[in-house]
Design an enzyme around this catalytic site. Sequence first.
Site, PDB file in Angstrom:
ATOM      1  N   CYS A  23       9.762  20.767  -9.510  1.00 40.04           N
ATOM      2  CA  CYS A  23      10.787  20.647  -8.464  1.00 40.04           C
ATOM      3  C   CYS A  23      11.218  22.039  -8.002  1.00 40.04           C
ATOM      4  CB  CYS A  23      11.984  19.889  -9.040  1.00 40.04           C
ATOM      5  SG  CYS A  23      13.387  19.753  -7.939  1.00 40.04           S
TER       6      CYS A  23
ATOM      7  N   ASP B  53      -0.628   4.228   0.863  1.00 38.79           N
ATOM      8  CA  ASP B  53      -1.457   5.229   1.540  1.00 38.79           C
ATOM      9  C   ASP B  53      -0.884   5.761   2.853  1.00 38.79           C
ATOM     10  OD1 ASP B  53      -2.019   3.159   3.412  1.00 38.79           O
ATOM     11  OD2 ASP B  53      -3.815   2.546   2.327  1.00 38.79           O
TER      12      ASP B  53
ATOM     13  N   HIS C 189       5.820  -0.779  -2.848  1.00 42.55           N
ATOM     14  CA  HIS C 189       5.280  -0.073  -4.020  1.00 42.55           C
ATOM     15  C   HIS C 189       5.343   1.444  -3.854  1.00 42.55           C
ATOM     16  CE1 HIS C 189       2.835  -3.820  -5.502  1.00 42.55           C
ATOM     17  NE2 HIS C 189       4.112  -3.904  -5.753  1.00 42.55           N
TER      18      HIS C 189
ATOM     19  N   ALA D 190     -10.307  -7.542   7.453  1.00 39.95           N
ATOM     20  CA  ALA D 190      -9.139  -7.383   8.325  1.00 39.95           C
ATOM     21  C   ALA D 190      -9.489  -6.661   9.621  1.00 39.95           C
ATOM     22  CB  ALA D 190      -8.049  -6.622   7.575  1.00 39.95           C
TER      23      ALA D 190
ATOM     24  N   CYS E 174      16.370  15.980 -11.611  1.00 39.76           N
ATOM     25  CA  CYS E 174      17.551  15.892 -10.730  1.00 39.76           C
ATOM     26  C   CYS E 174      17.499  14.660  -9.826  1.00 39.76           C
ATOM     27  CB  CYS E 174      17.715  17.168  -9.900  1.00 39.76           C
ATOM     28  SG  CYS E 174      16.429  17.412  -8.649  1.00 39.76           S
TER      29      CYS E 174
ATOM     30  N   GLY F 134      -5.304  -9.065   3.252  1.00 37.57           N
ATOM     31  CA  GLY F 134      -5.939  -8.161   2.295  1.00 37.57           C
ATOM     32  C   GLY F 134      -5.188  -7.962   0.991  1.00 37.57           C
TER      33      GLY F 134
ATOM     34  N   CYS G 276      11.814  14.095  -8.370  1.00 39.56           N
ATOM     35  CA  CYS G 276      12.047  14.915  -9.554  1.00 39.56           C
ATOM     36  C   CYS G 276      12.564  14.036 -10.692  1.00 39.56           C
ATOM     37  CB  CYS G 276      13.043  16.025  -9.246  1.00 39.56           C
ATOM     38  SG  CYS G 276      13.390  17.027 -10.714  1.00 39.56           S
TER      39      CYS G 276
ATOM     40  N   ASN H 264       0.823  -1.209   0.000  1.00 40.68           N
ATOM     41  CA  ASN H 264       0.000   0.000   0.000  1.00 40.68           C
ATOM     42  C   ASN H 264       0.856   1.258   0.000  1.00 40.68           C
ATOM     43  OD1 ASN H 264      -1.981  -1.852   0.169  1.00 40.68           O
ATOM     44  ND2 ASN H 264      -2.526  -1.457   2.295  1.00 40.68           N
TER      45      ASN H 264
HETATM   46  P1  OAD Z   1      -6.225  -5.957  -4.751  1.00 37.83           P
HETATM   47  O1  OAD Z   1      -7.263  -4.933  -4.986  1.00 37.83           O
HETATM   48  O2  OAD Z   1      -5.725  -6.723  -5.916  1.00 37.83           O
HETATM   49  O3  OAD Z   1      -6.760  -7.014  -3.706  1.00 37.83           O
HETATM   50  C1  OAD Z   1      -7.374  -6.632  -2.513  1.00 37.83           C
HETATM   51  C2  OAD Z   1      -7.676  -7.869  -1.710  1.00 37.83           C
HETATM   52  O4  OAD Z   1      -8.231  -7.447  -0.474  1.00 37.83           O
HETATM   53  C3  OAD Z   1      -8.680  -8.819  -2.353  1.00 37.83           C
HETATM   54  O5  OAD Z   1      -8.196 -10.148  -2.265  1.00 37.83           O
HETATM   55  C4  OAD Z   1      -9.948  -8.654  -1.486  1.00 37.83           C
HETATM   56  O6  OAD Z   1     -10.674  -9.862  -1.358  1.00 37.83           O
HETATM   57  C5  OAD Z   1      -9.330  -8.262  -0.160  1.00 37.83           C
HETATM   58  N1  OAD Z   1     -10.209  -7.460   0.712  1.00 37.83           N
HETATM   59  C6  OAD Z   1     -11.225  -6.622   0.391  1.00 37.83           C
HETATM   60  N2  OAD Z   1     -11.743  -6.044   1.491  1.00 37.83           N
HETATM   61  C7  OAD Z   1     -11.013  -6.523   2.540  1.00 37.83           C
HETATM   62  C8  OAD Z   1     -11.049  -6.305   3.952  1.00 37.83           C
HETATM   63  N3  OAD Z   1     -11.924  -5.471   4.508  1.00 37.83           N
HETATM   64  N4  OAD Z   1     -10.163  -6.974   4.719  1.00 37.83           N
HETATM   65  C9  OAD Z   1      -9.268  -7.822   4.165  1.00 37.83           C
HETATM   66  N5  OAD Z   1      -9.187  -8.060   2.856  1.00 37.83           N
HETATM   67  C10 OAD Z   1     -10.048  -7.425   2.050  1.00 37.83           C
HETATM   68  O7  OAD Z   1      -5.038  -5.232  -3.959  1.00 37.83           O
HETATM   69  P2  OAD Z   1      -3.529  -5.692  -3.778  1.00 37.83           P
HETATM   70  O8  OAD Z   1      -3.422  -7.149  -3.599  1.00 37.83           O
HETATM   71  O9  OAD Z   1      -2.947  -4.808  -2.748  1.00 37.83           O
HETATM   72  O10 OAD Z   1       0.196  -2.085  -7.390  1.00 37.83           O
HETATM   73  O11 OAD Z   1      -2.918  -5.293  -5.183  1.00 37.83           O
HETATM   74  C11 OAD Z   1      -1.562  -5.433  -5.396  1.00 37.83           C
HETATM   75  C12 OAD Z   1      -1.043  -4.333  -6.262  1.00 37.83           C
HETATM   76  O12 OAD Z   1      -1.840  -4.226  -7.456  1.00 37.83           O
HETATM   77  C13 OAD Z   1      -1.186  -2.922  -5.668  1.00 37.83           C
HETATM   78  O13 OAD Z   1      -0.124  -2.615  -4.783  1.00 37.83           O
HETATM   79  C14 OAD Z   1      -1.140  -2.056  -6.882  1.00 37.83           C
HETATM   80  C15 OAD Z   1      -2.098  -2.837  -7.738  1.00 37.83           C
HETATM   81  O14 OAD Z   1      -1.992  -2.635  -9.100  1.00 37.83           O
HETATM   82  C16 OAD Z   1       0.698  -1.015  -8.030  1.00 37.83           C
HETATM   83  O15 OAD Z   1       0.057   0.001  -8.198  1.00 37.83           O
HETATM   84  C17 OAD Z   1       2.106  -1.205  -8.494  1.00 37.83           C
END
Ligand code: OAD
Length: 230
Positions: free
Chosen positions: A138, A94, A109, A222, A120, A178, A117, A92
């Site tokens: 920048c 965030d 990530h 979660a 530079c 998650g 920038c 994440n």
């Molecule tokens: P995803 O959106 O692919 O997956 C989110 C997961 O969280 C899913 O398996 C859902 O079932 C689960 N989920 C939803 N609500 C939940 C909750 N309340 N508690 C627990 N689990 C829950 O997100 P990521 O796996 O993080 O990369 O995605 C991986 C990467 O793909 C991200 O970091 C981003 C994206 O493209 C980049 O931007 C490089």
Amino acid sequence: MDDAGSVVVLTGAGVSAESGVPTFRGEDGLWRNFRAEELATPGAFARDAKLVWEWYQWRRELVAACKPNPGHEFIARLEREHRGDFLLVTQNVDGLHRLAGSSKLVEVHGDIWQVRCTSCGSSREDRTLPFPELPPKCDGCGGLLRPGVVWFGEALPEEAIGRAFAAANSCDLMLVVGTSAVVYPVAYLPELAKDAGAYVIEVNPDETPLTPRADESWRGKAGEVLGGLL
Ligand code: OAD
């Protein structure tokens, strides 16, 4: 969990879902409504930096209004109370884990609050919202700033992913919270941990490609599942 010598927690967008941050692949996921190749690739930024920045500024505004939930809080408390090695690996951007108090963490990530920038190469935290002009420039050299996140087609920060792989390879317990477990190389981490003999627990309301290999799957949100352990 107290008995486990070395603990790694791996999180994805799902851990922030109950805070109000959209996931990527769920029903209202970002990649259902936006095309990644138009917004989150080096090519997209080269074509239209303003558009890319508008999207990131929108996400920054969204995240700025969100607070950590009991899932983040449980993970921060686990770090404080666990006596052995601990590392949180998050996909994440965030910053909610840090807000909850996690400090032994790698953000593989990147971080949406960092800017870098493109001329530079300097990078820094910048919480300006909204930027007076997009794309922002920048202060030092006037070059184009980009968000400090990893885009599709880019390498992950070497030090962060190196630490994550080393920790996964030597942990006793991995808690995977998650994540859809489909984006590599991060999706290798639980595989690696399993192969190295770790006990793997998944926390997710849905099944993922990891589920068949996990030792336990705690089906649920979660914040509810981990919050219940607080
Ligand atoms: P995803 O959106 O692919 O997956 C989110 C997961 O969280 C899913 O398996 C859902 O079932 C689960 N989920 C939803 N609500 C939940 C909750 N309340 N508690 C627990 N689990 C829950 O997100 P990521 O796996 O993080 O990369 O995605 C991986 C990467 O793909 C991200 O970091 C981003 C994206 O493209 C980049 O931007 C490089």
